[in-house]
Design an enzyme around this catalytic site. Structure first.
Site, PDB file in Angstrom:
ATOM      1  N   PHE A   1       0.813  -1.227   0.000  1.00  0.00           N
ATOM      2  CA  PHE A   1       0.000   0.000   0.000  1.00  0.00           C
ATOM      3  C   PHE A   1       0.841   1.270   0.000  1.00  0.00           C
ATOM      4  O   PHE A   1       0.377   2.327   0.423  1.00  0.00           O
ATOM      5  CB  PHE A   1      -0.981   0.006   1.185  1.00  0.00           C
ATOM      6  CG  PHE A   1      -1.862  -1.212   1.229  1.00  0.00           C
ATOM      7  CD1 PHE A   1      -2.795  -1.450   0.221  1.00  0.00           C
ATOM      8  CD2 PHE A   1      -1.749  -2.143   2.257  1.00  0.00           C
ATOM      9  CE1 PHE A   1      -3.592  -2.585   0.244  1.00  0.00           C
ATOM     10  CE2 PHE A   1      -2.541  -3.285   2.283  1.00  0.00           C
ATOM     11  CZ  PHE A   1      -3.467  -3.499   1.275  1.00  0.00           C
TER      12      PHE A   1
ATOM     13  N   ARG B   1       2.132  15.443  -6.021  1.00  0.00           N
ATOM     14  CA  ARG B   1       0.946  14.738  -6.526  1.00  0.00           C
ATOM     15  C   ARG B   1      -0.339  15.304  -5.918  1.00  0.00           C
ATOM     16  O   ARG B   1      -1.380  15.334  -6.569  1.00  0.00           O
ATOM     17  CB  ARG B   1       1.036  13.223  -6.340  1.00  0.00           C
ATOM     18  CG  ARG B   1      -0.018  12.459  -7.138  1.00  0.00           C
ATOM     19  CD  ARG B   1       0.178  10.949  -7.137  1.00  0.00           C
ATOM     20  NE  ARG B   1       0.966  10.465  -8.243  1.00  0.00           N
ATOM     21  CZ  ARG B   1       0.484  10.106  -9.451  1.00  0.00           C
ATOM     22  NH1 ARG B   1      -0.811  10.193  -9.706  1.00  0.00           N
ATOM     23  NH2 ARG B   1       1.280   9.662 -10.383  1.00  0.00           N
TER      24      ARG B   1
ATOM     25  N   ALA C   1       2.628   3.817  -8.085  1.00  0.00           N
ATOM     26  CA  ALA C   1       1.962   4.709  -9.034  1.00  0.00           C
ATOM     27  C   ALA C   1       0.965   3.942  -9.911  1.00  0.00           C
ATOM     28  O   ALA C   1       0.642   4.386 -11.019  1.00  0.00           O
ATOM     29  CB  ALA C   1       2.977   5.457  -9.892  1.00  0.00           C
TER      30      ALA C   1
ATOM     31  N   GLU D   1      -4.604   2.371  -7.450  1.00  0.00           N
ATOM     32  CA  GLU D   1      -4.873   3.458  -6.507  1.00  0.00           C
ATOM     33  C   GLU D   1      -6.203   4.194  -6.722  1.00  0.00           C
ATOM     34  O   GLU D   1      -6.852   4.582  -5.753  1.00  0.00           O
ATOM     35  CB  GLU D   1      -3.741   4.498  -6.568  1.00  0.00           C
ATOM     36  CG  GLU D   1      -2.398   3.977  -6.099  1.00  0.00           C
ATOM     37  CD  GLU D   1      -1.267   4.906  -6.521  1.00  0.00           C
ATOM     38  OE1 GLU D   1      -0.968   4.968  -7.732  1.00  0.00           O
ATOM     39  OE2 GLU D   1      -0.700   5.578  -5.655  1.00  0.00           O
TER      40      GLU D   1
HETATM   41  N1  MTE Z   1      -3.680  -4.118  -3.463  1.00  0.00           N
HETATM   42  C1  MTE Z   1      -3.310  -5.012  -2.517  1.00  0.00           C
HETATM   43  N2  MTE Z   1      -4.055  -6.114  -2.348  1.00  0.00           N
HETATM   44  N3  MTE Z   1      -2.222  -4.799  -1.727  1.00  0.00           N
HETATM   45  C2  MTE Z   1      -1.452  -3.671  -1.851  1.00  0.00           C
HETATM   46  O1  MTE Z   1      -0.466  -3.498  -1.132  1.00  0.00           O
HETATM   47  N4  MTE Z   1      -1.121  -1.532  -3.041  1.00  0.00           N
HETATM   48  C3  MTE Z   1      -1.760  -0.469  -3.812  1.00  0.00           C
HETATM   49  C4  MTE Z   1      -2.493  -1.032  -5.026  1.00  0.00           C
HETATM   50  N5  MTE Z   1      -3.318  -2.144  -4.628  1.00  0.00           N
HETATM   51  C5  MTE Z   1      -1.824  -2.705  -2.849  1.00  0.00           C
HETATM   52  C6  MTE Z   1      -2.955  -2.995  -3.655  1.00  0.00           C
HETATM   53  C7  MTE Z   1      -0.828   0.558  -4.281  1.00  0.00           C
HETATM   54  S1  MTE Z   1      -0.362   1.778  -3.226  1.00  0.00           S
HETATM   55  C8  MTE Z   1      -0.358   0.582  -5.567  1.00  0.00           C
HETATM   56  S2  MTE Z   1       0.633   1.826  -6.122  1.00  0.00           S
HETATM   57  C9  MTE Z   1      -0.698  -0.481  -6.527  1.00  0.00           C
HETATM   58  O2  MTE Z   1      -1.517  -1.491  -5.954  1.00  0.00           O
HETATM   59  C10 MTE Z   1       0.600  -1.111  -7.016  1.00  0.00           C
HETATM   60  O3  MTE Z   1       0.395  -2.164  -7.872  1.00  0.00           O
HETATM   61  P1  MTE Z   1       0.081  -1.996  -9.428  1.00  0.00           P
HETATM   62  O4  MTE Z   1       0.964  -0.927  -9.957  1.00  0.00           O
HETATM   63  O5  MTE Z   1       0.393  -3.328  -9.967  1.00  0.00           O
HETATM   64  O6  MTE Z   1      -1.366  -1.641  -9.526  1.00  0.00           O
HETATM   65 MO1  MOS Z   2       1.493   3.098  -4.287  1.00  0.00          MO
HETATM   66  S1  MOS Z   2       1.275   4.635  -2.927  1.00  0.00           S
HETATM   67  O1  MOS Z   2       2.179   4.208  -5.462  1.00  0.00           O
HETATM   68  O2  MOS Z   2       2.840   2.308  -3.638  1.00  0.00           O
END
Ligand code: MTE
Ligand code: MOS
Length: 802
Positions: free
Chosen positions: A254, A336, A537, A740
């Protein structure tokens, strides 16, 4: 011969594919379940703490400072060192290389502080013992004397002292001052926005295993293996090639593991190299909450000008942000927030100022949305205030302010919005949620209900996709096909539960036209794909999907060239269909058989792939450019109920329509939207961080910090992936990032609560509701509105008496 992906369009233009390919199991668009789903449920998924510990493994525990700011005058660790099971104790002096793990080379994140304590709970030393219990018990035996220094514990104080972790920054379009002066209506206000703990289920952890020559292998729960590698090499005083970082999966990140895994990785690496024994550092939950950074809390001040229709014509807005003691990613996060001041709205003449305040608190960091949510929650409140001022439906004010298609379409950072779909999404949600009818019903209900009030709100999301630091928008992949036709897939992205690995595997399955179960998903490893960016991101699938597709195409092209020559057909006549390769009308072979033949003919079956996001550029000096490749859009309608005597609130119904473009995996995307929404709801309603006057975090466990529970999920939750979803840019199979953006759909919950509170004053008094809208905050806001009504009443009487 080398070809670019675009020359392979004879097969299928990636965006043209609307549905899963028939006969292919687990290609793109299929709702394949998360590859680890069953293992998550049965407990078989291996997290770092599940890796079998080799004989001799040491366990680490941090020793924490008990003041917020001061000099360490004396540190007596003799009792710690002689405690049972203790093998070594580290202080700043034991860092062999550079004592810094700052992500942006600001040199302000020491592994262990050298003389000065910067926040209450900062680790000042670290114990390694035979067991974790022994390490934790020994850590309590330190005797440390401090000379306290004044501690700055609030944004206001830091602002007053002009104490910043990075210089203030301004973004502007037109002339806000004169636009405000000319405005027919004007309103100013102030909003406080709370932070948020990541509350990943797996806390911070690194397991370091010493290698030959003083090298080290780190199993680290990080979103950014390359940065951990480079940081730890610096800390050890070794080149980057002496450190390998591997991460199979995180139990949630996250954003909390984008930079903040390095400190624990550094401590375990130092111990492993020093003692020659494996060393594991797993933070206890309370320590994790105290010692690692969170979502930034903000104070926002605004002055807005608008016309009779509620159209904004000028805005002056200032963000003051609590960054904590060090810079970390705060500069980019504050940027951002500025980039999302507009959310979905054309702001006209605008000036946005941002102050990055330095406090003696833990250093705040990335959290889902990366500052964007804080920017957006402010403008959504401003829009509601405009609506109340003019006695108009907030939805109509929102629509009046939406970016236009051909005009009113430049952002405060001078980017033209080219892919705006908000009008369409709004039509969808207004119809599917029955907004107008429910609005009238709720108004009628509230008129008759003195204690329980209901509220309703629709809020949109427009979220920019790309790292705003342009060079980070690159990714790499590595694919091997073995002689039996099975595939080994690796790329620089990390899996934190978001379903990145399955999506990238689907892309590769689609490219080779082989079933998903032929592809082995493997752990992210700095030895396989180097110099990667953080998985952050929301661009993990966009970038790693492209890089993996590039690698697959390279191998595919070799197979095509080989088959064309062997069977004497034109390359263009060769087609990959599910499980097989059609070689003109000459032959039809199984994928695995063609692979075997190619191997025997000495064709390389291994390739790297690479991707750099096109079109983006940004000049921070002038705060202008195109920082985002495209925007992700969504819209939510939330209905809530509040009890005006207790402040309790409950979300009763949510309708969401979200644009994921053409989904790579609709099942995963739904999970991301639901999870993101609920996480956003937690941030805006129940999760409250509270520090005492000594700077000590008192909400450091689930007993005092309330994340949403199953029972907080809206009773009626209707989620739709927008059927017309599309990406005008050539993203991976024309999908859109989804990680996000859905978090910010939860702003509709906060606005619905404010709507319910406003009904206490018949919409005549503007409620002052900050975030989080805890029962306490709701009660205060209700009381404020009631007081406002009494004041209005007195005014009326006074006016009548005149
Ligand atoms: N979903 C789960 N289950 N666990 C996570 O830690 N992180 C979030 C989002 N969804 C997260 C999540 C965040 S902060 C980001 S930036 C994106 O997933 C990162 O992954 P992606 O770029 O593959 O979407
Ligand atoms: Mo997500 S806050 O860009 O790891």
């Amino acid at each position: 011969m080398s070809r670019t992906p675009s020359q392979l369009v004879d097969q299928k233009e990636p965006g043209e594919l609307m549905a899963p390919t028939p006969g292919l199991s687990g290609g793109v668009r299929s709702p394949s379940k998360h590859d680890s789903g069953p293992k998550h449920v049965t407990g078989e998924a291996v997290y770092i703490d599940d890796i079998l510990e080799p004989f001799g493994t040491l366990h680490l525990a941090p020793g924490a400072a008990t003041i917020a700011h001061g000099k360490i005058v004396k540190m007596d660790l003799s009792k710690v060192r002689s405690a049972p099971g203790v093998v070594c104790v580290l202080t700043a002096d034991d860092v062999p290389g550079v004592n810094d793990v700052s992500p942006a080379h600001t040199h302000d994140d020491p592994v262990l502080p050298d003389g000065i304590v910067q926040f209450y709970g900062q680790p000042v030393f670290c114990v390694a013992a035979e067991t974790r219990e022994q390490a934790r018990n020994a850590a309590k035996l330190a005797h440390i004397e401090y000379e306290e220094l004044p501690a700055v514990l609030s944004i206001e104080e830091a602002l007053e002292k002009q104490q910043f972790v990075a210089p203030p920054h301004v973004m502007a379009q037109g002339d806000a001052v004169s636009a405000l002066a000319r405005a027919k209506h004007r309103r100013s206000g102030k909003m406080e926005i709370g932070g948020q703990d990541h509350f990943y289920l797996e806390g911070q952890i690194t397991f370091a295993i010493p290698q030959e020559d003083g090298d080290v292998l780190l199993h680290c729960s990080t979103q950014h293996p390359s940065e951990v590698q480079h940081n730890i090499a610096n800390v050890l005083g070794r080149p980057a090639n002496a450190v390998t970082v591997e991460v199979r999966r995180m139990g949630g990140g996250f954003g909390g593991k984008e930079t903040q895994a390095s400190q624990w990785a550094a401590l375990s690496a130092i111990v492993a190299v020093k003692t020659g024994r494996p060393a594991k550092m797993r933070l206890d939950r309370d320590d994790d909450m105290v010692m690692t950074g969170k979502r930034h809390d903000f104070i926002v001040e605004y002055d807005v000008g608008f016309d009779d229709d509620g159209r904004i014509c000028g805005l002056d807005i200032q963000y003051a942000t609590n960054c904590g003691f060090s810079a970390d990613l705060s500069a980019a996060i504050c940027d951002r927030a500025m980039f999302h001041t507009d959310n979905a709205y054309y702001l006209g003449d605008v000036e946005i100022r941002s102050y990055r305040c330095k406090t003696n608190l833990v250093s705040n960091t990335a959290f889902r949305g990366f500052g964007g949510p804080q920017g957006m929650v402010a403008i959504e409140r401003i829009i509601d205030e405009i609506a109340l001022t003019l006695s108009r439906d907030p939805l109509d004010v929102r629509i009046a302010n939406y970016y236009g298609i051909n005009d009113r379409n430049t952002t405060p950072y001078h980017m033209t919005v080219e892919d705006n779909v908000l009008a369409e999404l709004t039509d969808e949600i207004v119809a599917s949620s029955d907004y107008r009818k429910r609005r009238a019903e709720i108004d009628a209900f509230n008129a008759d209900s003195p204690v329980i009030k209901r509220g309703l709100s629709i809020t949109p999301v427009k979220f920019g996709i790309s790292f705003t630091t342009s060079f980070l928008n690159q990714a790499g992949a590595l694919i091997h096909i073995y002689q039996d036709g099975s595939v080994h897939l690796n790329h620089g992205g990390t899996e934190m539960g978001q379903g990145l690995f399955i999506k990238v595997a689907q892309v590769v399955a689609e490219e080779f036209q082989i079933d998903l179960d032929r592809i082995k998903i493997t752990a992210t490893n700095t030895g396989k794909v180097p110099n990667t960016s953080a998985t952050a991101a929301s661009s993990g699938a966009d970038m790693n999907g492209m890089a993996a597709r590039d690698a697959a195409i390279t191998i595919k092209n070799r197979l095509i060239a080989f088959a064309a020559e062997k069977y004497g057909v034109a390359e263009a006549a060769i087609r990959f269909v599910p499980g097989r390769v059609m070689i003109g009308d000459v032959a039809d072979v199984e994928f695995a058989d063609l692979v075997k033949l190619a191997y025997l003919a000495r064709v390389s079956l291994s390739a790297t792939g690479y991707y750099a996001t096109p079109k983006i550029h940004y000049d921070r000096e002038t705060a202008s450019g195109r920082p985002f490749y495209y925007f992700a859009y969504g819209i939510a309608c939330s209905e809530v109920m509040i009890d005006t005597l207790t402040g309790e609130n409950k979300v009763t119904r949510v309708d969401i329509c979200h644009d994921v473009g053409r989904s790579l995996n609709p099942a995963i995307d739904r999970g991301q939207i639901e999870g993101g929404f609920i996480q956003g709801m937690g941030w805006l309603t129940s999760e409250e961080l509270w520090w005492n006057d000594a700077g000590q975090l008192r909400t450091h466990a689930p007993s005092t910090y309330k994340i949403p529970a199953c029972s907080d999920r809206p009773e009626d939750f209707r989620l739709e992936l927008w059927s017309s979803g599309r990406n005008v840019e050539k993203s991976i199979h024309r999908s859109k990032a989804v990680g996000e953006p859905p978090l910010m759909l939860a702003i509709s919950v906060h606005r619905a609560i404010a709507d319910a509170i406003a009904s206490v004053g018949n919409g005549k008094v503007i409620p002052m509701l900050d975030t989080p809208a805890t029962p306490e905050a709701v009660l205060y806001a209700v009381a404020g509105v009631a007081k406002g009504m009494i004041a209005r009443h007195h005014d009326t009487i006074a006016a009548a008496g005149e």
